[in-house]
Design a protein around this motif. Structure first.
Motif, PDB file in Angstrom:
ATOM      1  N   ARG A 297       0.830  -1.202   0.000  1.00 53.30           N
ATOM      2  CA  ARG A 297       0.000   0.000   0.000  1.00 53.30           C
ATOM      3  C   ARG A 297       0.871   1.262   0.000  1.00 53.30           C
ATOM      4  O   ARG A 297       0.596   2.228  -0.710  1.00 53.30           O
ATOM      5  CB  ARG A 297      -0.906   0.001   1.221  1.00 53.30           C
ATOM      6  N   LEU A 298       1.950   1.233   0.832  1.00 51.23           N
ATOM      7  CA  LEU A 298       2.854   2.372   0.858  1.00 51.23           C
ATOM      8  C   LEU A 298       3.549   2.573  -0.486  1.00 51.23           C
ATOM      9  O   LEU A 298       3.771   3.700  -0.925  1.00 51.23           O
ATOM     10  CB  LEU A 298       3.895   2.179   1.971  1.00 51.23           C
ATOM     11  N   ASP A 299       3.902   1.468  -1.144  1.00 43.94           N
ATOM     12  CA  ASP A 299       4.526   1.574  -2.458  1.00 43.94           C
ATOM     13  C   ASP A 299       3.554   2.181  -3.464  1.00 43.94           C
ATOM     14  O   ASP A 299       3.931   2.986  -4.320  1.00 43.94           O
ATOM     15  CB  ASP A 299       4.987   0.194  -2.921  1.00 43.94           C
ATOM     16  N   HIS A 300       2.273   1.795  -3.331  1.00 42.91           N
ATOM     17  CA  HIS A 300       1.264   2.394  -4.198  1.00 42.91           C
ATOM     18  C   HIS A 300       1.152   3.895  -3.945  1.00 42.91           C
ATOM     19  O   HIS A 300       1.019   4.692  -4.883  1.00 42.91           O
ATOM     20  CB  HIS A 300      -0.087   1.708  -3.962  1.00 42.91           C
ATOM     21  N   ALA A 301       1.224   4.291  -2.631  1.00 46.06           N
ATOM     22  CA  ALA A 301       1.168   5.714  -2.307  1.00 46.06           C
ATOM     23  C   ALA A 301       2.364   6.448  -2.893  1.00 46.06           C
ATOM     24  O   ALA A 301       2.262   7.596  -3.340  1.00 46.06           O
ATOM     25  CB  ALA A 301       1.120   5.898  -0.799  1.00 46.06           C
ATOM     26  N   ARG A 302       3.561   5.775  -2.858  1.00 47.67           N
ATOM     27  CA  ARG A 302       4.746   6.399  -3.461  1.00 47.67           C
ATOM     28  C   ARG A 302       4.548   6.614  -4.952  1.00 47.67           C
ATOM     29  O   ARG A 302       4.859   7.691  -5.483  1.00 47.67           O
ATOM     30  CB  ARG A 302       5.960   5.514  -3.216  1.00 47.67           C
ATOM     31  N   ARG A 303       4.009   5.597  -5.636  1.00 51.35           N
ATOM     32  CA  ARG A 303       3.776   5.755  -7.081  1.00 51.35           C
ATOM     33  C   ARG A 303       2.760   6.859  -7.348  1.00 51.35           C
ATOM     34  O   ARG A 303       2.890   7.622  -8.309  1.00 51.35           O
ATOM     35  CB  ARG A 303       3.311   4.436  -7.673  1.00 51.35           C
ATOM     36  N   GLN A 304       1.728   6.932  -6.463  1.00 48.51           N
ATOM     37  CA  GLN A 304       0.732   7.982  -6.625  1.00 48.51           C
ATOM     38  C   GLN A 304       1.358   9.356  -6.428  1.00 48.51           C
ATOM     39  O   GLN A 304       1.002  10.328  -7.106  1.00 48.51           O
ATOM     40  CB  GLN A 304      -0.405   7.770  -5.622  1.00 48.51           C
ATOM     41  N   PHE A 305       2.328   9.421  -5.460  1.00 47.92           N
ATOM     42  CA  PHE A 305       3.019  10.677  -5.201  1.00 47.92           C
ATOM     43  C   PHE A 305       3.770  11.156  -6.448  1.00 47.92           C
ATOM     44  O   PHE A 305       3.672  12.320  -6.847  1.00 47.92           O
ATOM     45  CB  PHE A 305       3.980  10.497  -4.035  1.00 47.92           C
ATOM     46  N   PHE A 306       4.491  10.233  -7.089  1.00 48.76           N
ATOM     47  CA  PHE A 306       5.201  10.611  -8.308  1.00 48.76           C
ATOM     48  C   PHE A 306       4.229  10.943  -9.444  1.00 48.76           C
ATOM     49  O   PHE A 306       4.498  11.800 -10.288  1.00 48.76           O
ATOM     50  CB  PHE A 306       6.136   9.480  -8.741  1.00 48.76           C
ATOM     51  N   ALA A 307       3.075  10.273  -9.443  1.00 41.87           N
ATOM     52  CA  ALA A 307       2.075  10.611 -10.456  1.00 41.87           C
ATOM     53  C   ALA A 307       1.563  12.027 -10.249  1.00 41.87           C
ATOM     54  O   ALA A 307       1.341  12.782 -11.197  1.00 41.87           O
ATOM     55  CB  ALA A 307       0.925   9.600 -10.411  1.00 41.87           C
ATOM     56  N   ASP A 308       1.368  12.414  -8.954  1.00 41.33           N
ATOM     57  CA  ASP A 308       0.915  13.780  -8.682  1.00 41.33           C
ATOM     58  C   ASP A 308       1.952  14.802  -9.139  1.00 41.33           C
ATOM     59  O   ASP A 308       1.597  15.866  -9.682  1.00 41.33           O
ATOM     60  CB  ASP A 308       0.646  13.941  -7.179  1.00 41.33           C
ATOM     61  N   ILE A 309       3.243  14.491  -8.864  1.00 42.31           N
ATOM     62  CA  ILE A 309       4.292  15.416  -9.323  1.00 42.31           C
ATOM     63  C   ILE A 309       4.260  15.533 -10.847  1.00 42.31           C
ATOM     64  O   ILE A 309       4.363  16.633 -11.409  1.00 42.31           O
ATOM     65  CB  ILE A 309       5.663  14.928  -8.844  1.00 42.31           C
ATOM     66  N   SER A 310       4.105  14.398 -11.515  1.00 41.03           N
ATOM     67  CA  SER A 310       4.050  14.428 -12.986  1.00 41.03           C
ATOM     68  C   SER A 310       2.884  15.266 -13.459  1.00 41.03           C
ATOM     69  O   SER A 310       2.985  16.031 -14.430  1.00 41.03           O
ATOM     70  CB  SER A 310       3.929  12.997 -13.515  1.00 41.03           C
ATOM     71  N   HIS A 311       1.751  15.142 -12.727  1.00 46.10           N
ATOM     72  CA  HIS A 311       0.578  15.937 -13.116  1.00 46.10           C
ATOM     73  C   HIS A 311       0.844  17.424 -12.917  1.00 46.10           C
ATOM     74  O   HIS A 311       0.484  18.265 -13.757  1.00 46.10           O
ATOM     75  CB  HIS A 311      -0.642  15.496 -12.295  1.00 46.10           C
ATOM     76  N   GLU A 312       1.486  17.767 -11.778  1.00 49.40           N
ATOM     77  CA  GLU A 312       1.788  19.170 -11.521  1.00 49.40           C
ATOM     78  C   GLU A 312       2.697  19.751 -12.601  1.00 49.40           C
ATOM     79  O   GLU A 312       2.565  20.915 -12.983  1.00 49.40           O
ATOM     80  CB  GLU A 312       2.455  19.322 -10.149  1.00 49.40           C
ATOM     81  N   LEU A 313       3.621  18.935 -13.082  1.00 47.58           N
ATOM     82  CA  LEU A 313       4.533  19.417 -14.120  1.00 47.58           C
ATOM     83  C   LEU A 313       3.872  19.393 -15.501  1.00 47.58           C
ATOM     84  O   LEU A 313       4.135  20.270 -16.338  1.00 47.58           O
ATOM     85  CB  LEU A 313       5.807  18.576 -14.134  1.00 47.58           C
ATOM     86  N   ARG A 314       3.018  18.376 -15.732  1.00 50.78           N
ATOM     87  CA  ARG A 314       2.438  18.215 -17.076  1.00 50.78           C
ATOM     88  C   ARG A 314       1.419  19.306 -17.390  1.00 50.78           C
ATOM     89  O   ARG A 314       1.318  19.785 -18.522  1.00 50.78           O
ATOM     90  CB  ARG A 314       1.789  16.843 -17.183  1.00 50.78           C
ATOM     91  N   THR A 315       0.648  19.734 -16.341  1.00 45.03           N
ATOM     92  CA  THR A 315      -0.419  20.707 -16.607  1.00 45.03           C
ATOM     93  C   THR A 315       0.129  22.021 -17.159  1.00 45.03           C
ATOM     94  O   THR A 315      -0.319  22.476 -18.227  1.00 45.03           O
ATOM     95  CB  THR A 315      -1.225  20.937 -15.323  1.00 45.03           C
ATOM     96  N   PRO A 316       1.094  22.677 -16.496  1.00 46.20           N
ATOM     97  CA  PRO A 316       1.592  23.933 -17.085  1.00 46.20           C
ATOM     98  C   PRO A 316       2.302  23.727 -18.411  1.00 46.20           C
ATOM     99  O   PRO A 316       2.216  24.582 -19.303  1.00 46.20           O
ATOM    100  CB  PRO A 316       2.554  24.461 -16.015  1.00 46.20           C
ATOM    101  N   ILE A 317       2.963  22.563 -18.564  1.00 44.28           N
ATOM    102  CA  ILE A 317       3.625  22.308 -19.856  1.00 44.28           C
ATOM    103  C   ILE A 317       2.590  22.188 -20.975  1.00 44.28           C
ATOM    104  O   ILE A 317       2.755  22.716 -22.090  1.00 44.28           O
ATOM    105  CB  ILE A 317       4.495  21.052 -19.764  1.00 44.28           C
ATOM    106  N   THR A 318       1.475  21.505 -20.691  1.00 43.80           N
ATOM    107  CA  THR A 318       0.419  21.327 -21.705  1.00 43.80           C
ATOM    108  C   THR A 318      -0.193  22.673 -22.076  1.00 43.80           C
ATOM    109  O   THR A 318      -0.444  22.968 -23.261  1.00 43.80           O
ATOM    110  CB  THR A 318      -0.665  20.386 -21.160  1.00 43.80           C
ATOM    111  N   VAL A 319      -0.435  23.500 -21.044  1.00 46.20           N
ATOM    112  CA  VAL A 319      -1.025  24.820 -21.329  1.00 46.20           C
ATOM    113  C   VAL A 319      -0.056  25.667 -22.147  1.00 46.20           C
ATOM    114  O   VAL A 319      -0.476  26.370 -23.089  1.00 46.20           O
ATOM    115  CB  VAL A 319      -1.387  25.515 -20.001  1.00 46.20           C
ATOM    116  N   ILE A 320       1.229  25.613 -21.801  1.00 44.77           N
ATOM    117  CA  ILE A 320       2.219  26.373 -22.579  1.00 44.77           C
ATOM    118  C   ILE A 320       2.220  25.929 -24.040  1.00 44.77           C
ATOM    119  O   ILE A 320       2.224  26.746 -24.975  1.00 44.77           O
ATOM    120  CB  ILE A 320       3.607  26.215 -21.950  1.00 44.77           C
ATOM    121  N   ARG A 321       2.207  24.612 -24.216  1.00 40.42           N
ATOM    122  CA  ARG A 321       2.210  24.104 -25.604  1.00 40.42           C
ATOM    123  C   ARG A 321       0.947  24.527 -26.342  1.00 40.42           C
ATOM    124  O   ARG A 321       0.965  24.910 -27.512  1.00 40.42           O
ATOM    125  CB  ARG A 321       2.343  22.591 -25.590  1.00 40.42           C
TER     126      ARG A 321
END
Length: 550
Positions: A297-321
Motif C-alpha cells: 500500500r505504501l509503495d502504491h502511495a509512493r507511485r501515486q506521489f510521483f504521479a501527482d508530481i508528474s501531473h503538476e509538471l504536465r499541466t503547465p507544460i500542456t497549457v504552454i504548448r
C-alpha cells in the motif's frame, strides 16, 4: 562438611597471602624511604661539591684580579659570585623542601642540621666576599702591602680555618648519610627476601597438604556424579545417583536426581510447546503477510506521489504548448494578442520554474548538499527591506502591514538572500490567506542569545489537526485549499529547510478563523564575533531567490 573444610583452607591461605602482602608492602615502603634518603644524600653531596667548586673558582678569580691586576676578569668575578649565590640558594631550597616533607624525627633533624650548616657556609662566604672587597678597596687606594696582608688573613682565616672545615664537614656528613641509608637499605632487602621466601615455602607446604586431603575426600563423590551426568547426557533420564552422605555432594546428588525427573517432565512439555510454537508461527506468518500488504500500500502511495508530481509538471507544460500552438495557427493577429499569449506562457513558465526550483532545493536539503553565501548581517535591516516587498503584495487587498523591530542592530550569521526568502514566504502566505482590509504584524526582537522573528496575521488560520503537517512537502491544510488553489505546498518546507541550515527553528501557532503566528528563531552573534569575513561558499541555488511562496 566440605564447605567448612574449604572455608578453613581458604581462610588459612588468605592469612598467608595477607602476611606476605603486608610484609612486601612494609618492605617496599621502607626500601622506598631509604632509597629516597640515599638519593637525597647523594644529590646533596653533589650540590656541596658544586658549591665547593664554585667557591674556589670565585676565590681564584679574586686572587688573580688582586695579584695580577687583570681588569678583564671583573665581569668573570661578578658572574662567578652569582653562580656561587645560586649554588647556596639551591642548597637552601633543597634543604627547606626536605624539611617540609620529612615524615620522621631523624629526617627532620638531618634537614635541620643541614639548614644550620648551609647558614654557616653562607655566612662564611659572605664574610669572605666582604673581606675580598676590602682588599680590593685597599688595592685601589694604593695601599698594596696592607691589601696583601689582608688577603693573607682572608686565605688563612676565612678560607682555610672557616670555609674549608665547614664544606668538608658538610660533604662528609652527606657521604655518611648516603652510606648509612645504603646499609639500611641492603639490610632491609635481605630481611624482606628472607620473610618472603619463608612465607612462600610455608604456603606451598600447607597448600600441598590441604589439596591432598581435599582430593581424597571428594574423589569418589565426583566419580559418581560424572557417571550420572554421562547417563543423563546419553538420554537415560531414569538413572539416579546413589550418594547417601549429608555433605554438599549428597545435597548435589539429591538435586541432580530431582533435575533428571524434571527433565523427563520437561521433555513431555516440550512436545506440547512445539505444537504451540507451530501455531504461533502460523499466526506470525499471517502478520507478515498483513505487513507485506501494508508495504505494498505504501509503495502504491509512493507511485501515486510521483504521479501527482508528474501531473503538476504536465499541466503547465500542456497549457504552454497549447498557447503556443494556438498562437502559431492564427493568421493576421494583432501584436497585443501575441503579447497576451506570450505573457501567459511566461507566467506558466515562471510557475513551472518555481515548482522545479522548490523541488530541487528540498532535494538538496535532504542530501546535505545546500551551499550558502555566509556573512554577518543585520537581521533588522533585512526584515525592514523584506517588509516593503510584503506591503507591495498587500496593496491589492488593502491589508495593513505593521512593523515592530529592535532599535539596535541584531547581528546573525547567514545567507542574506535565503533569509530574505524565508521572510517573504511567511509574508506572502499571510497576505494570501488574510481577508481584505485586515492587518499583518511583523515583530523582530533579540531574546538573549537568539533573534526571534514573528509574522502574525488575522486570516483563515490553520486547523489544529493540520499544524503538525504544514511543514511537510506538498501538504496544504483543508481551509487553505478551499481559500486558494494556486499553491504548491512547498513554501513552508523550503522555509524550514533554510532556517534549519542556519541552526535555527521555525514554529507555528494558529486558531482556525482567528489567524496564524509563525515564529523564526536564529542564533544571534555577540560583539566579539564581529569579524565580517566569515567566509563564502558558491550558492548552487543562485537563480532561486525570493520565489518560493507557499
Amino acid at each position: 562438611m566440605l564447605r567448612v573444610r574449604l572455608a578453613l583452607v581458604v581462610a588459612i591461605s588468605l592469612c598467608f597471602v595477607f602476611v606476605l602482602g603486608l610484609t612486601l608492602y612494609w618492605g617496599s615502603h621502607k626500601i622506598a624511604l631509604y632509597s629516597s634518603r640515599s638519593q637525597a644524600a647523594y644529590e646533596a653531596f653533589d650540590r656541596y661539591q658544586q658549591l665547593y667548586r664554585e667557591a674556589y673558582r670565585y676565590f681564584k678569580q679574586r686572587m688573580d684580579l688582586l695579584l695580577v691586576d687583570q681588569q678583564g676578569t671583573v665581569a668573570d668575578v661578578e658572574m662567578s659570585r652569582q653562580r656561587l649565590h645560586d649554588a647556596i640558594e639551591r642548597l637552601r631550597k633543597a634543604a627547606a623542601t626536605g624539611l617540609d616533607s620529612a615524615n620522621d624525627i631523624e629526617a627532620w633533624q638531618n634537614r635541620q642540621s643541614e639548614l644550620d650548616s648551609i647558614a654557616r657556609l653562607s655566612a662564611s662566604l659572605e664574610a669572605g666576599m666582604h673581606r675580598f672587597d676590602e682588599v680590593d678597596r685597599l688595592r685601589h687606594e694604593g695601599r698594596r702591602e696592607a691589601a696583601l696582608l689582608l688577603l693573607s688573613e682572608v686565605l688563612e682565616e676565612d678560607i682555610d680555618r672557616t670555609f674549608d672545615p665547614l664544606i668538608d664537614s658538610a660533604i662528609s656528613r652527606e657521604r655518611e648519610r648516603a652510606l648509612v641509608a645504603r646499609e639500611r637499605l641492603m639490610g632491609l632487602v635481605g630481611l624482606s627476601r628472607w620473610i618472603s621466601v619463608s612465607t612462600a615455602l610455608i604456603s606451598v607446604v600447607f597448600s600441598l597438604a590441604a589439596g591432598a586431603m581435599l582430593f581424597r575426600s571428594i574423589r569418589r563423590p565426583i566419580e559418581a556424579l560424572m557417571r550420572g551426568t554421562d547417563e543423563i547426557a546419553a538420554g537415560n533420564l531414569l538413572y539416579r545417583i546413589a550418594i547417601d552422605s549429608r555433605d554438599e555432594f549428597g545435597y548435589l546428588a539429591k538435586h541432580f536426581n530431582q533435575m533428571a525427573q524434571e527433565l523427563e517432565i520437561q521433555r513431555r512439555k516440550l512436545g506440547e510447546a512445539h505444537a504451540a510454537l507451530e501455531h504461533k508461527v502460523a499466526e506470525r506468518t499471517l502478520e507478515l503477510n498483513r505487513l507485506n500488504g501494508e508495504l505494498q500500500r505504501l509503495d502504491h502511495a509512493r507511485r501515486q506521489f510521483f504521479a501527482d508530481i508528474s501531473h503538476e509538471l504536465r499541466t503547465p507544460i500542456t497549457v504552454i504548448r497549447g498557447e503556443a500552438e494556438v498562437t502559431l495557427r492564427g493568421r493576421n493577429k494583432e501584436a497585443e494578442e501575441y503579447k497576451e499569449s506570450l505573457q501567459r506562457i511566461l507566467d506558466l513558465s515562471l510557475q513551472l520554474g518555481k515548482l522545479v526550483n522548490d523541488l530541487l532545493f528540498l532535494a538538496r536539503a535532504e542530501t546535505a548538499h545546500l551551499q550558502f553565501e555566509w556573512e554577518m548581517l543585520d537581521f533588522v535591516e533585512l526584515v525592514v527591506n523584506a517588509a516593503e516587498d510584503i506591503r507591495v503584495l498587500a496593496q491589492d487587498k488593502s491589508i495593513e502591514v505593521t512593523l515592530n523591530v529592535a532599535d539596535t542592530p541584531v547581528w546573525v550569521r547567514g545567507d542574506k538572500q535565503r533569509l530574505r526568502q524565508v521572510v517573504f514566504i511567511l509574508g506572502d502566505n499571510a497576505v494570501r490567506y488574510s481577508d481584505a482590509g485586515s492587518r499583518i504584524r511583523i515583530d523582530l526582537e533579540a531574546d538573549g542569545a537568539e533573534a526571534v522573528l514573528r509574522v502574525n496575521d488575522r486570516g483563515i488560520g490553520i486547523p489544529a489537526h493540520d499544524l503538525e503537517l504544514i511543514f511537510d512537502r506538498y501538504y496544504r491544510s483543508t481551509n487553505a485549499r478551499r481559500s486558494s488553489d494556486d499553491g504548491t505546498g512547498l513554501g513552508l518546507p523550503v522555509a524550514k529547510a533554510i532556517v534549519t541550515a542556519h541552526g535555527g527553528r521555525i514554529s507555528a501557532h494558529s486558531s482556525e478563523g482567528h489567524g496564524t503566528t509563525f515564529a523564526v528563531t536564529l542564533p544571534q552573534l555577540t560583539l566579539n564575533e564581529s569579524d565580517t569575513d566569515v567566509g563564502a561558499d558558491v550558492d548552487v541555488c543562485q537563480d532561486y531567490a525570493r520565489e518560493s511562496a507557499a
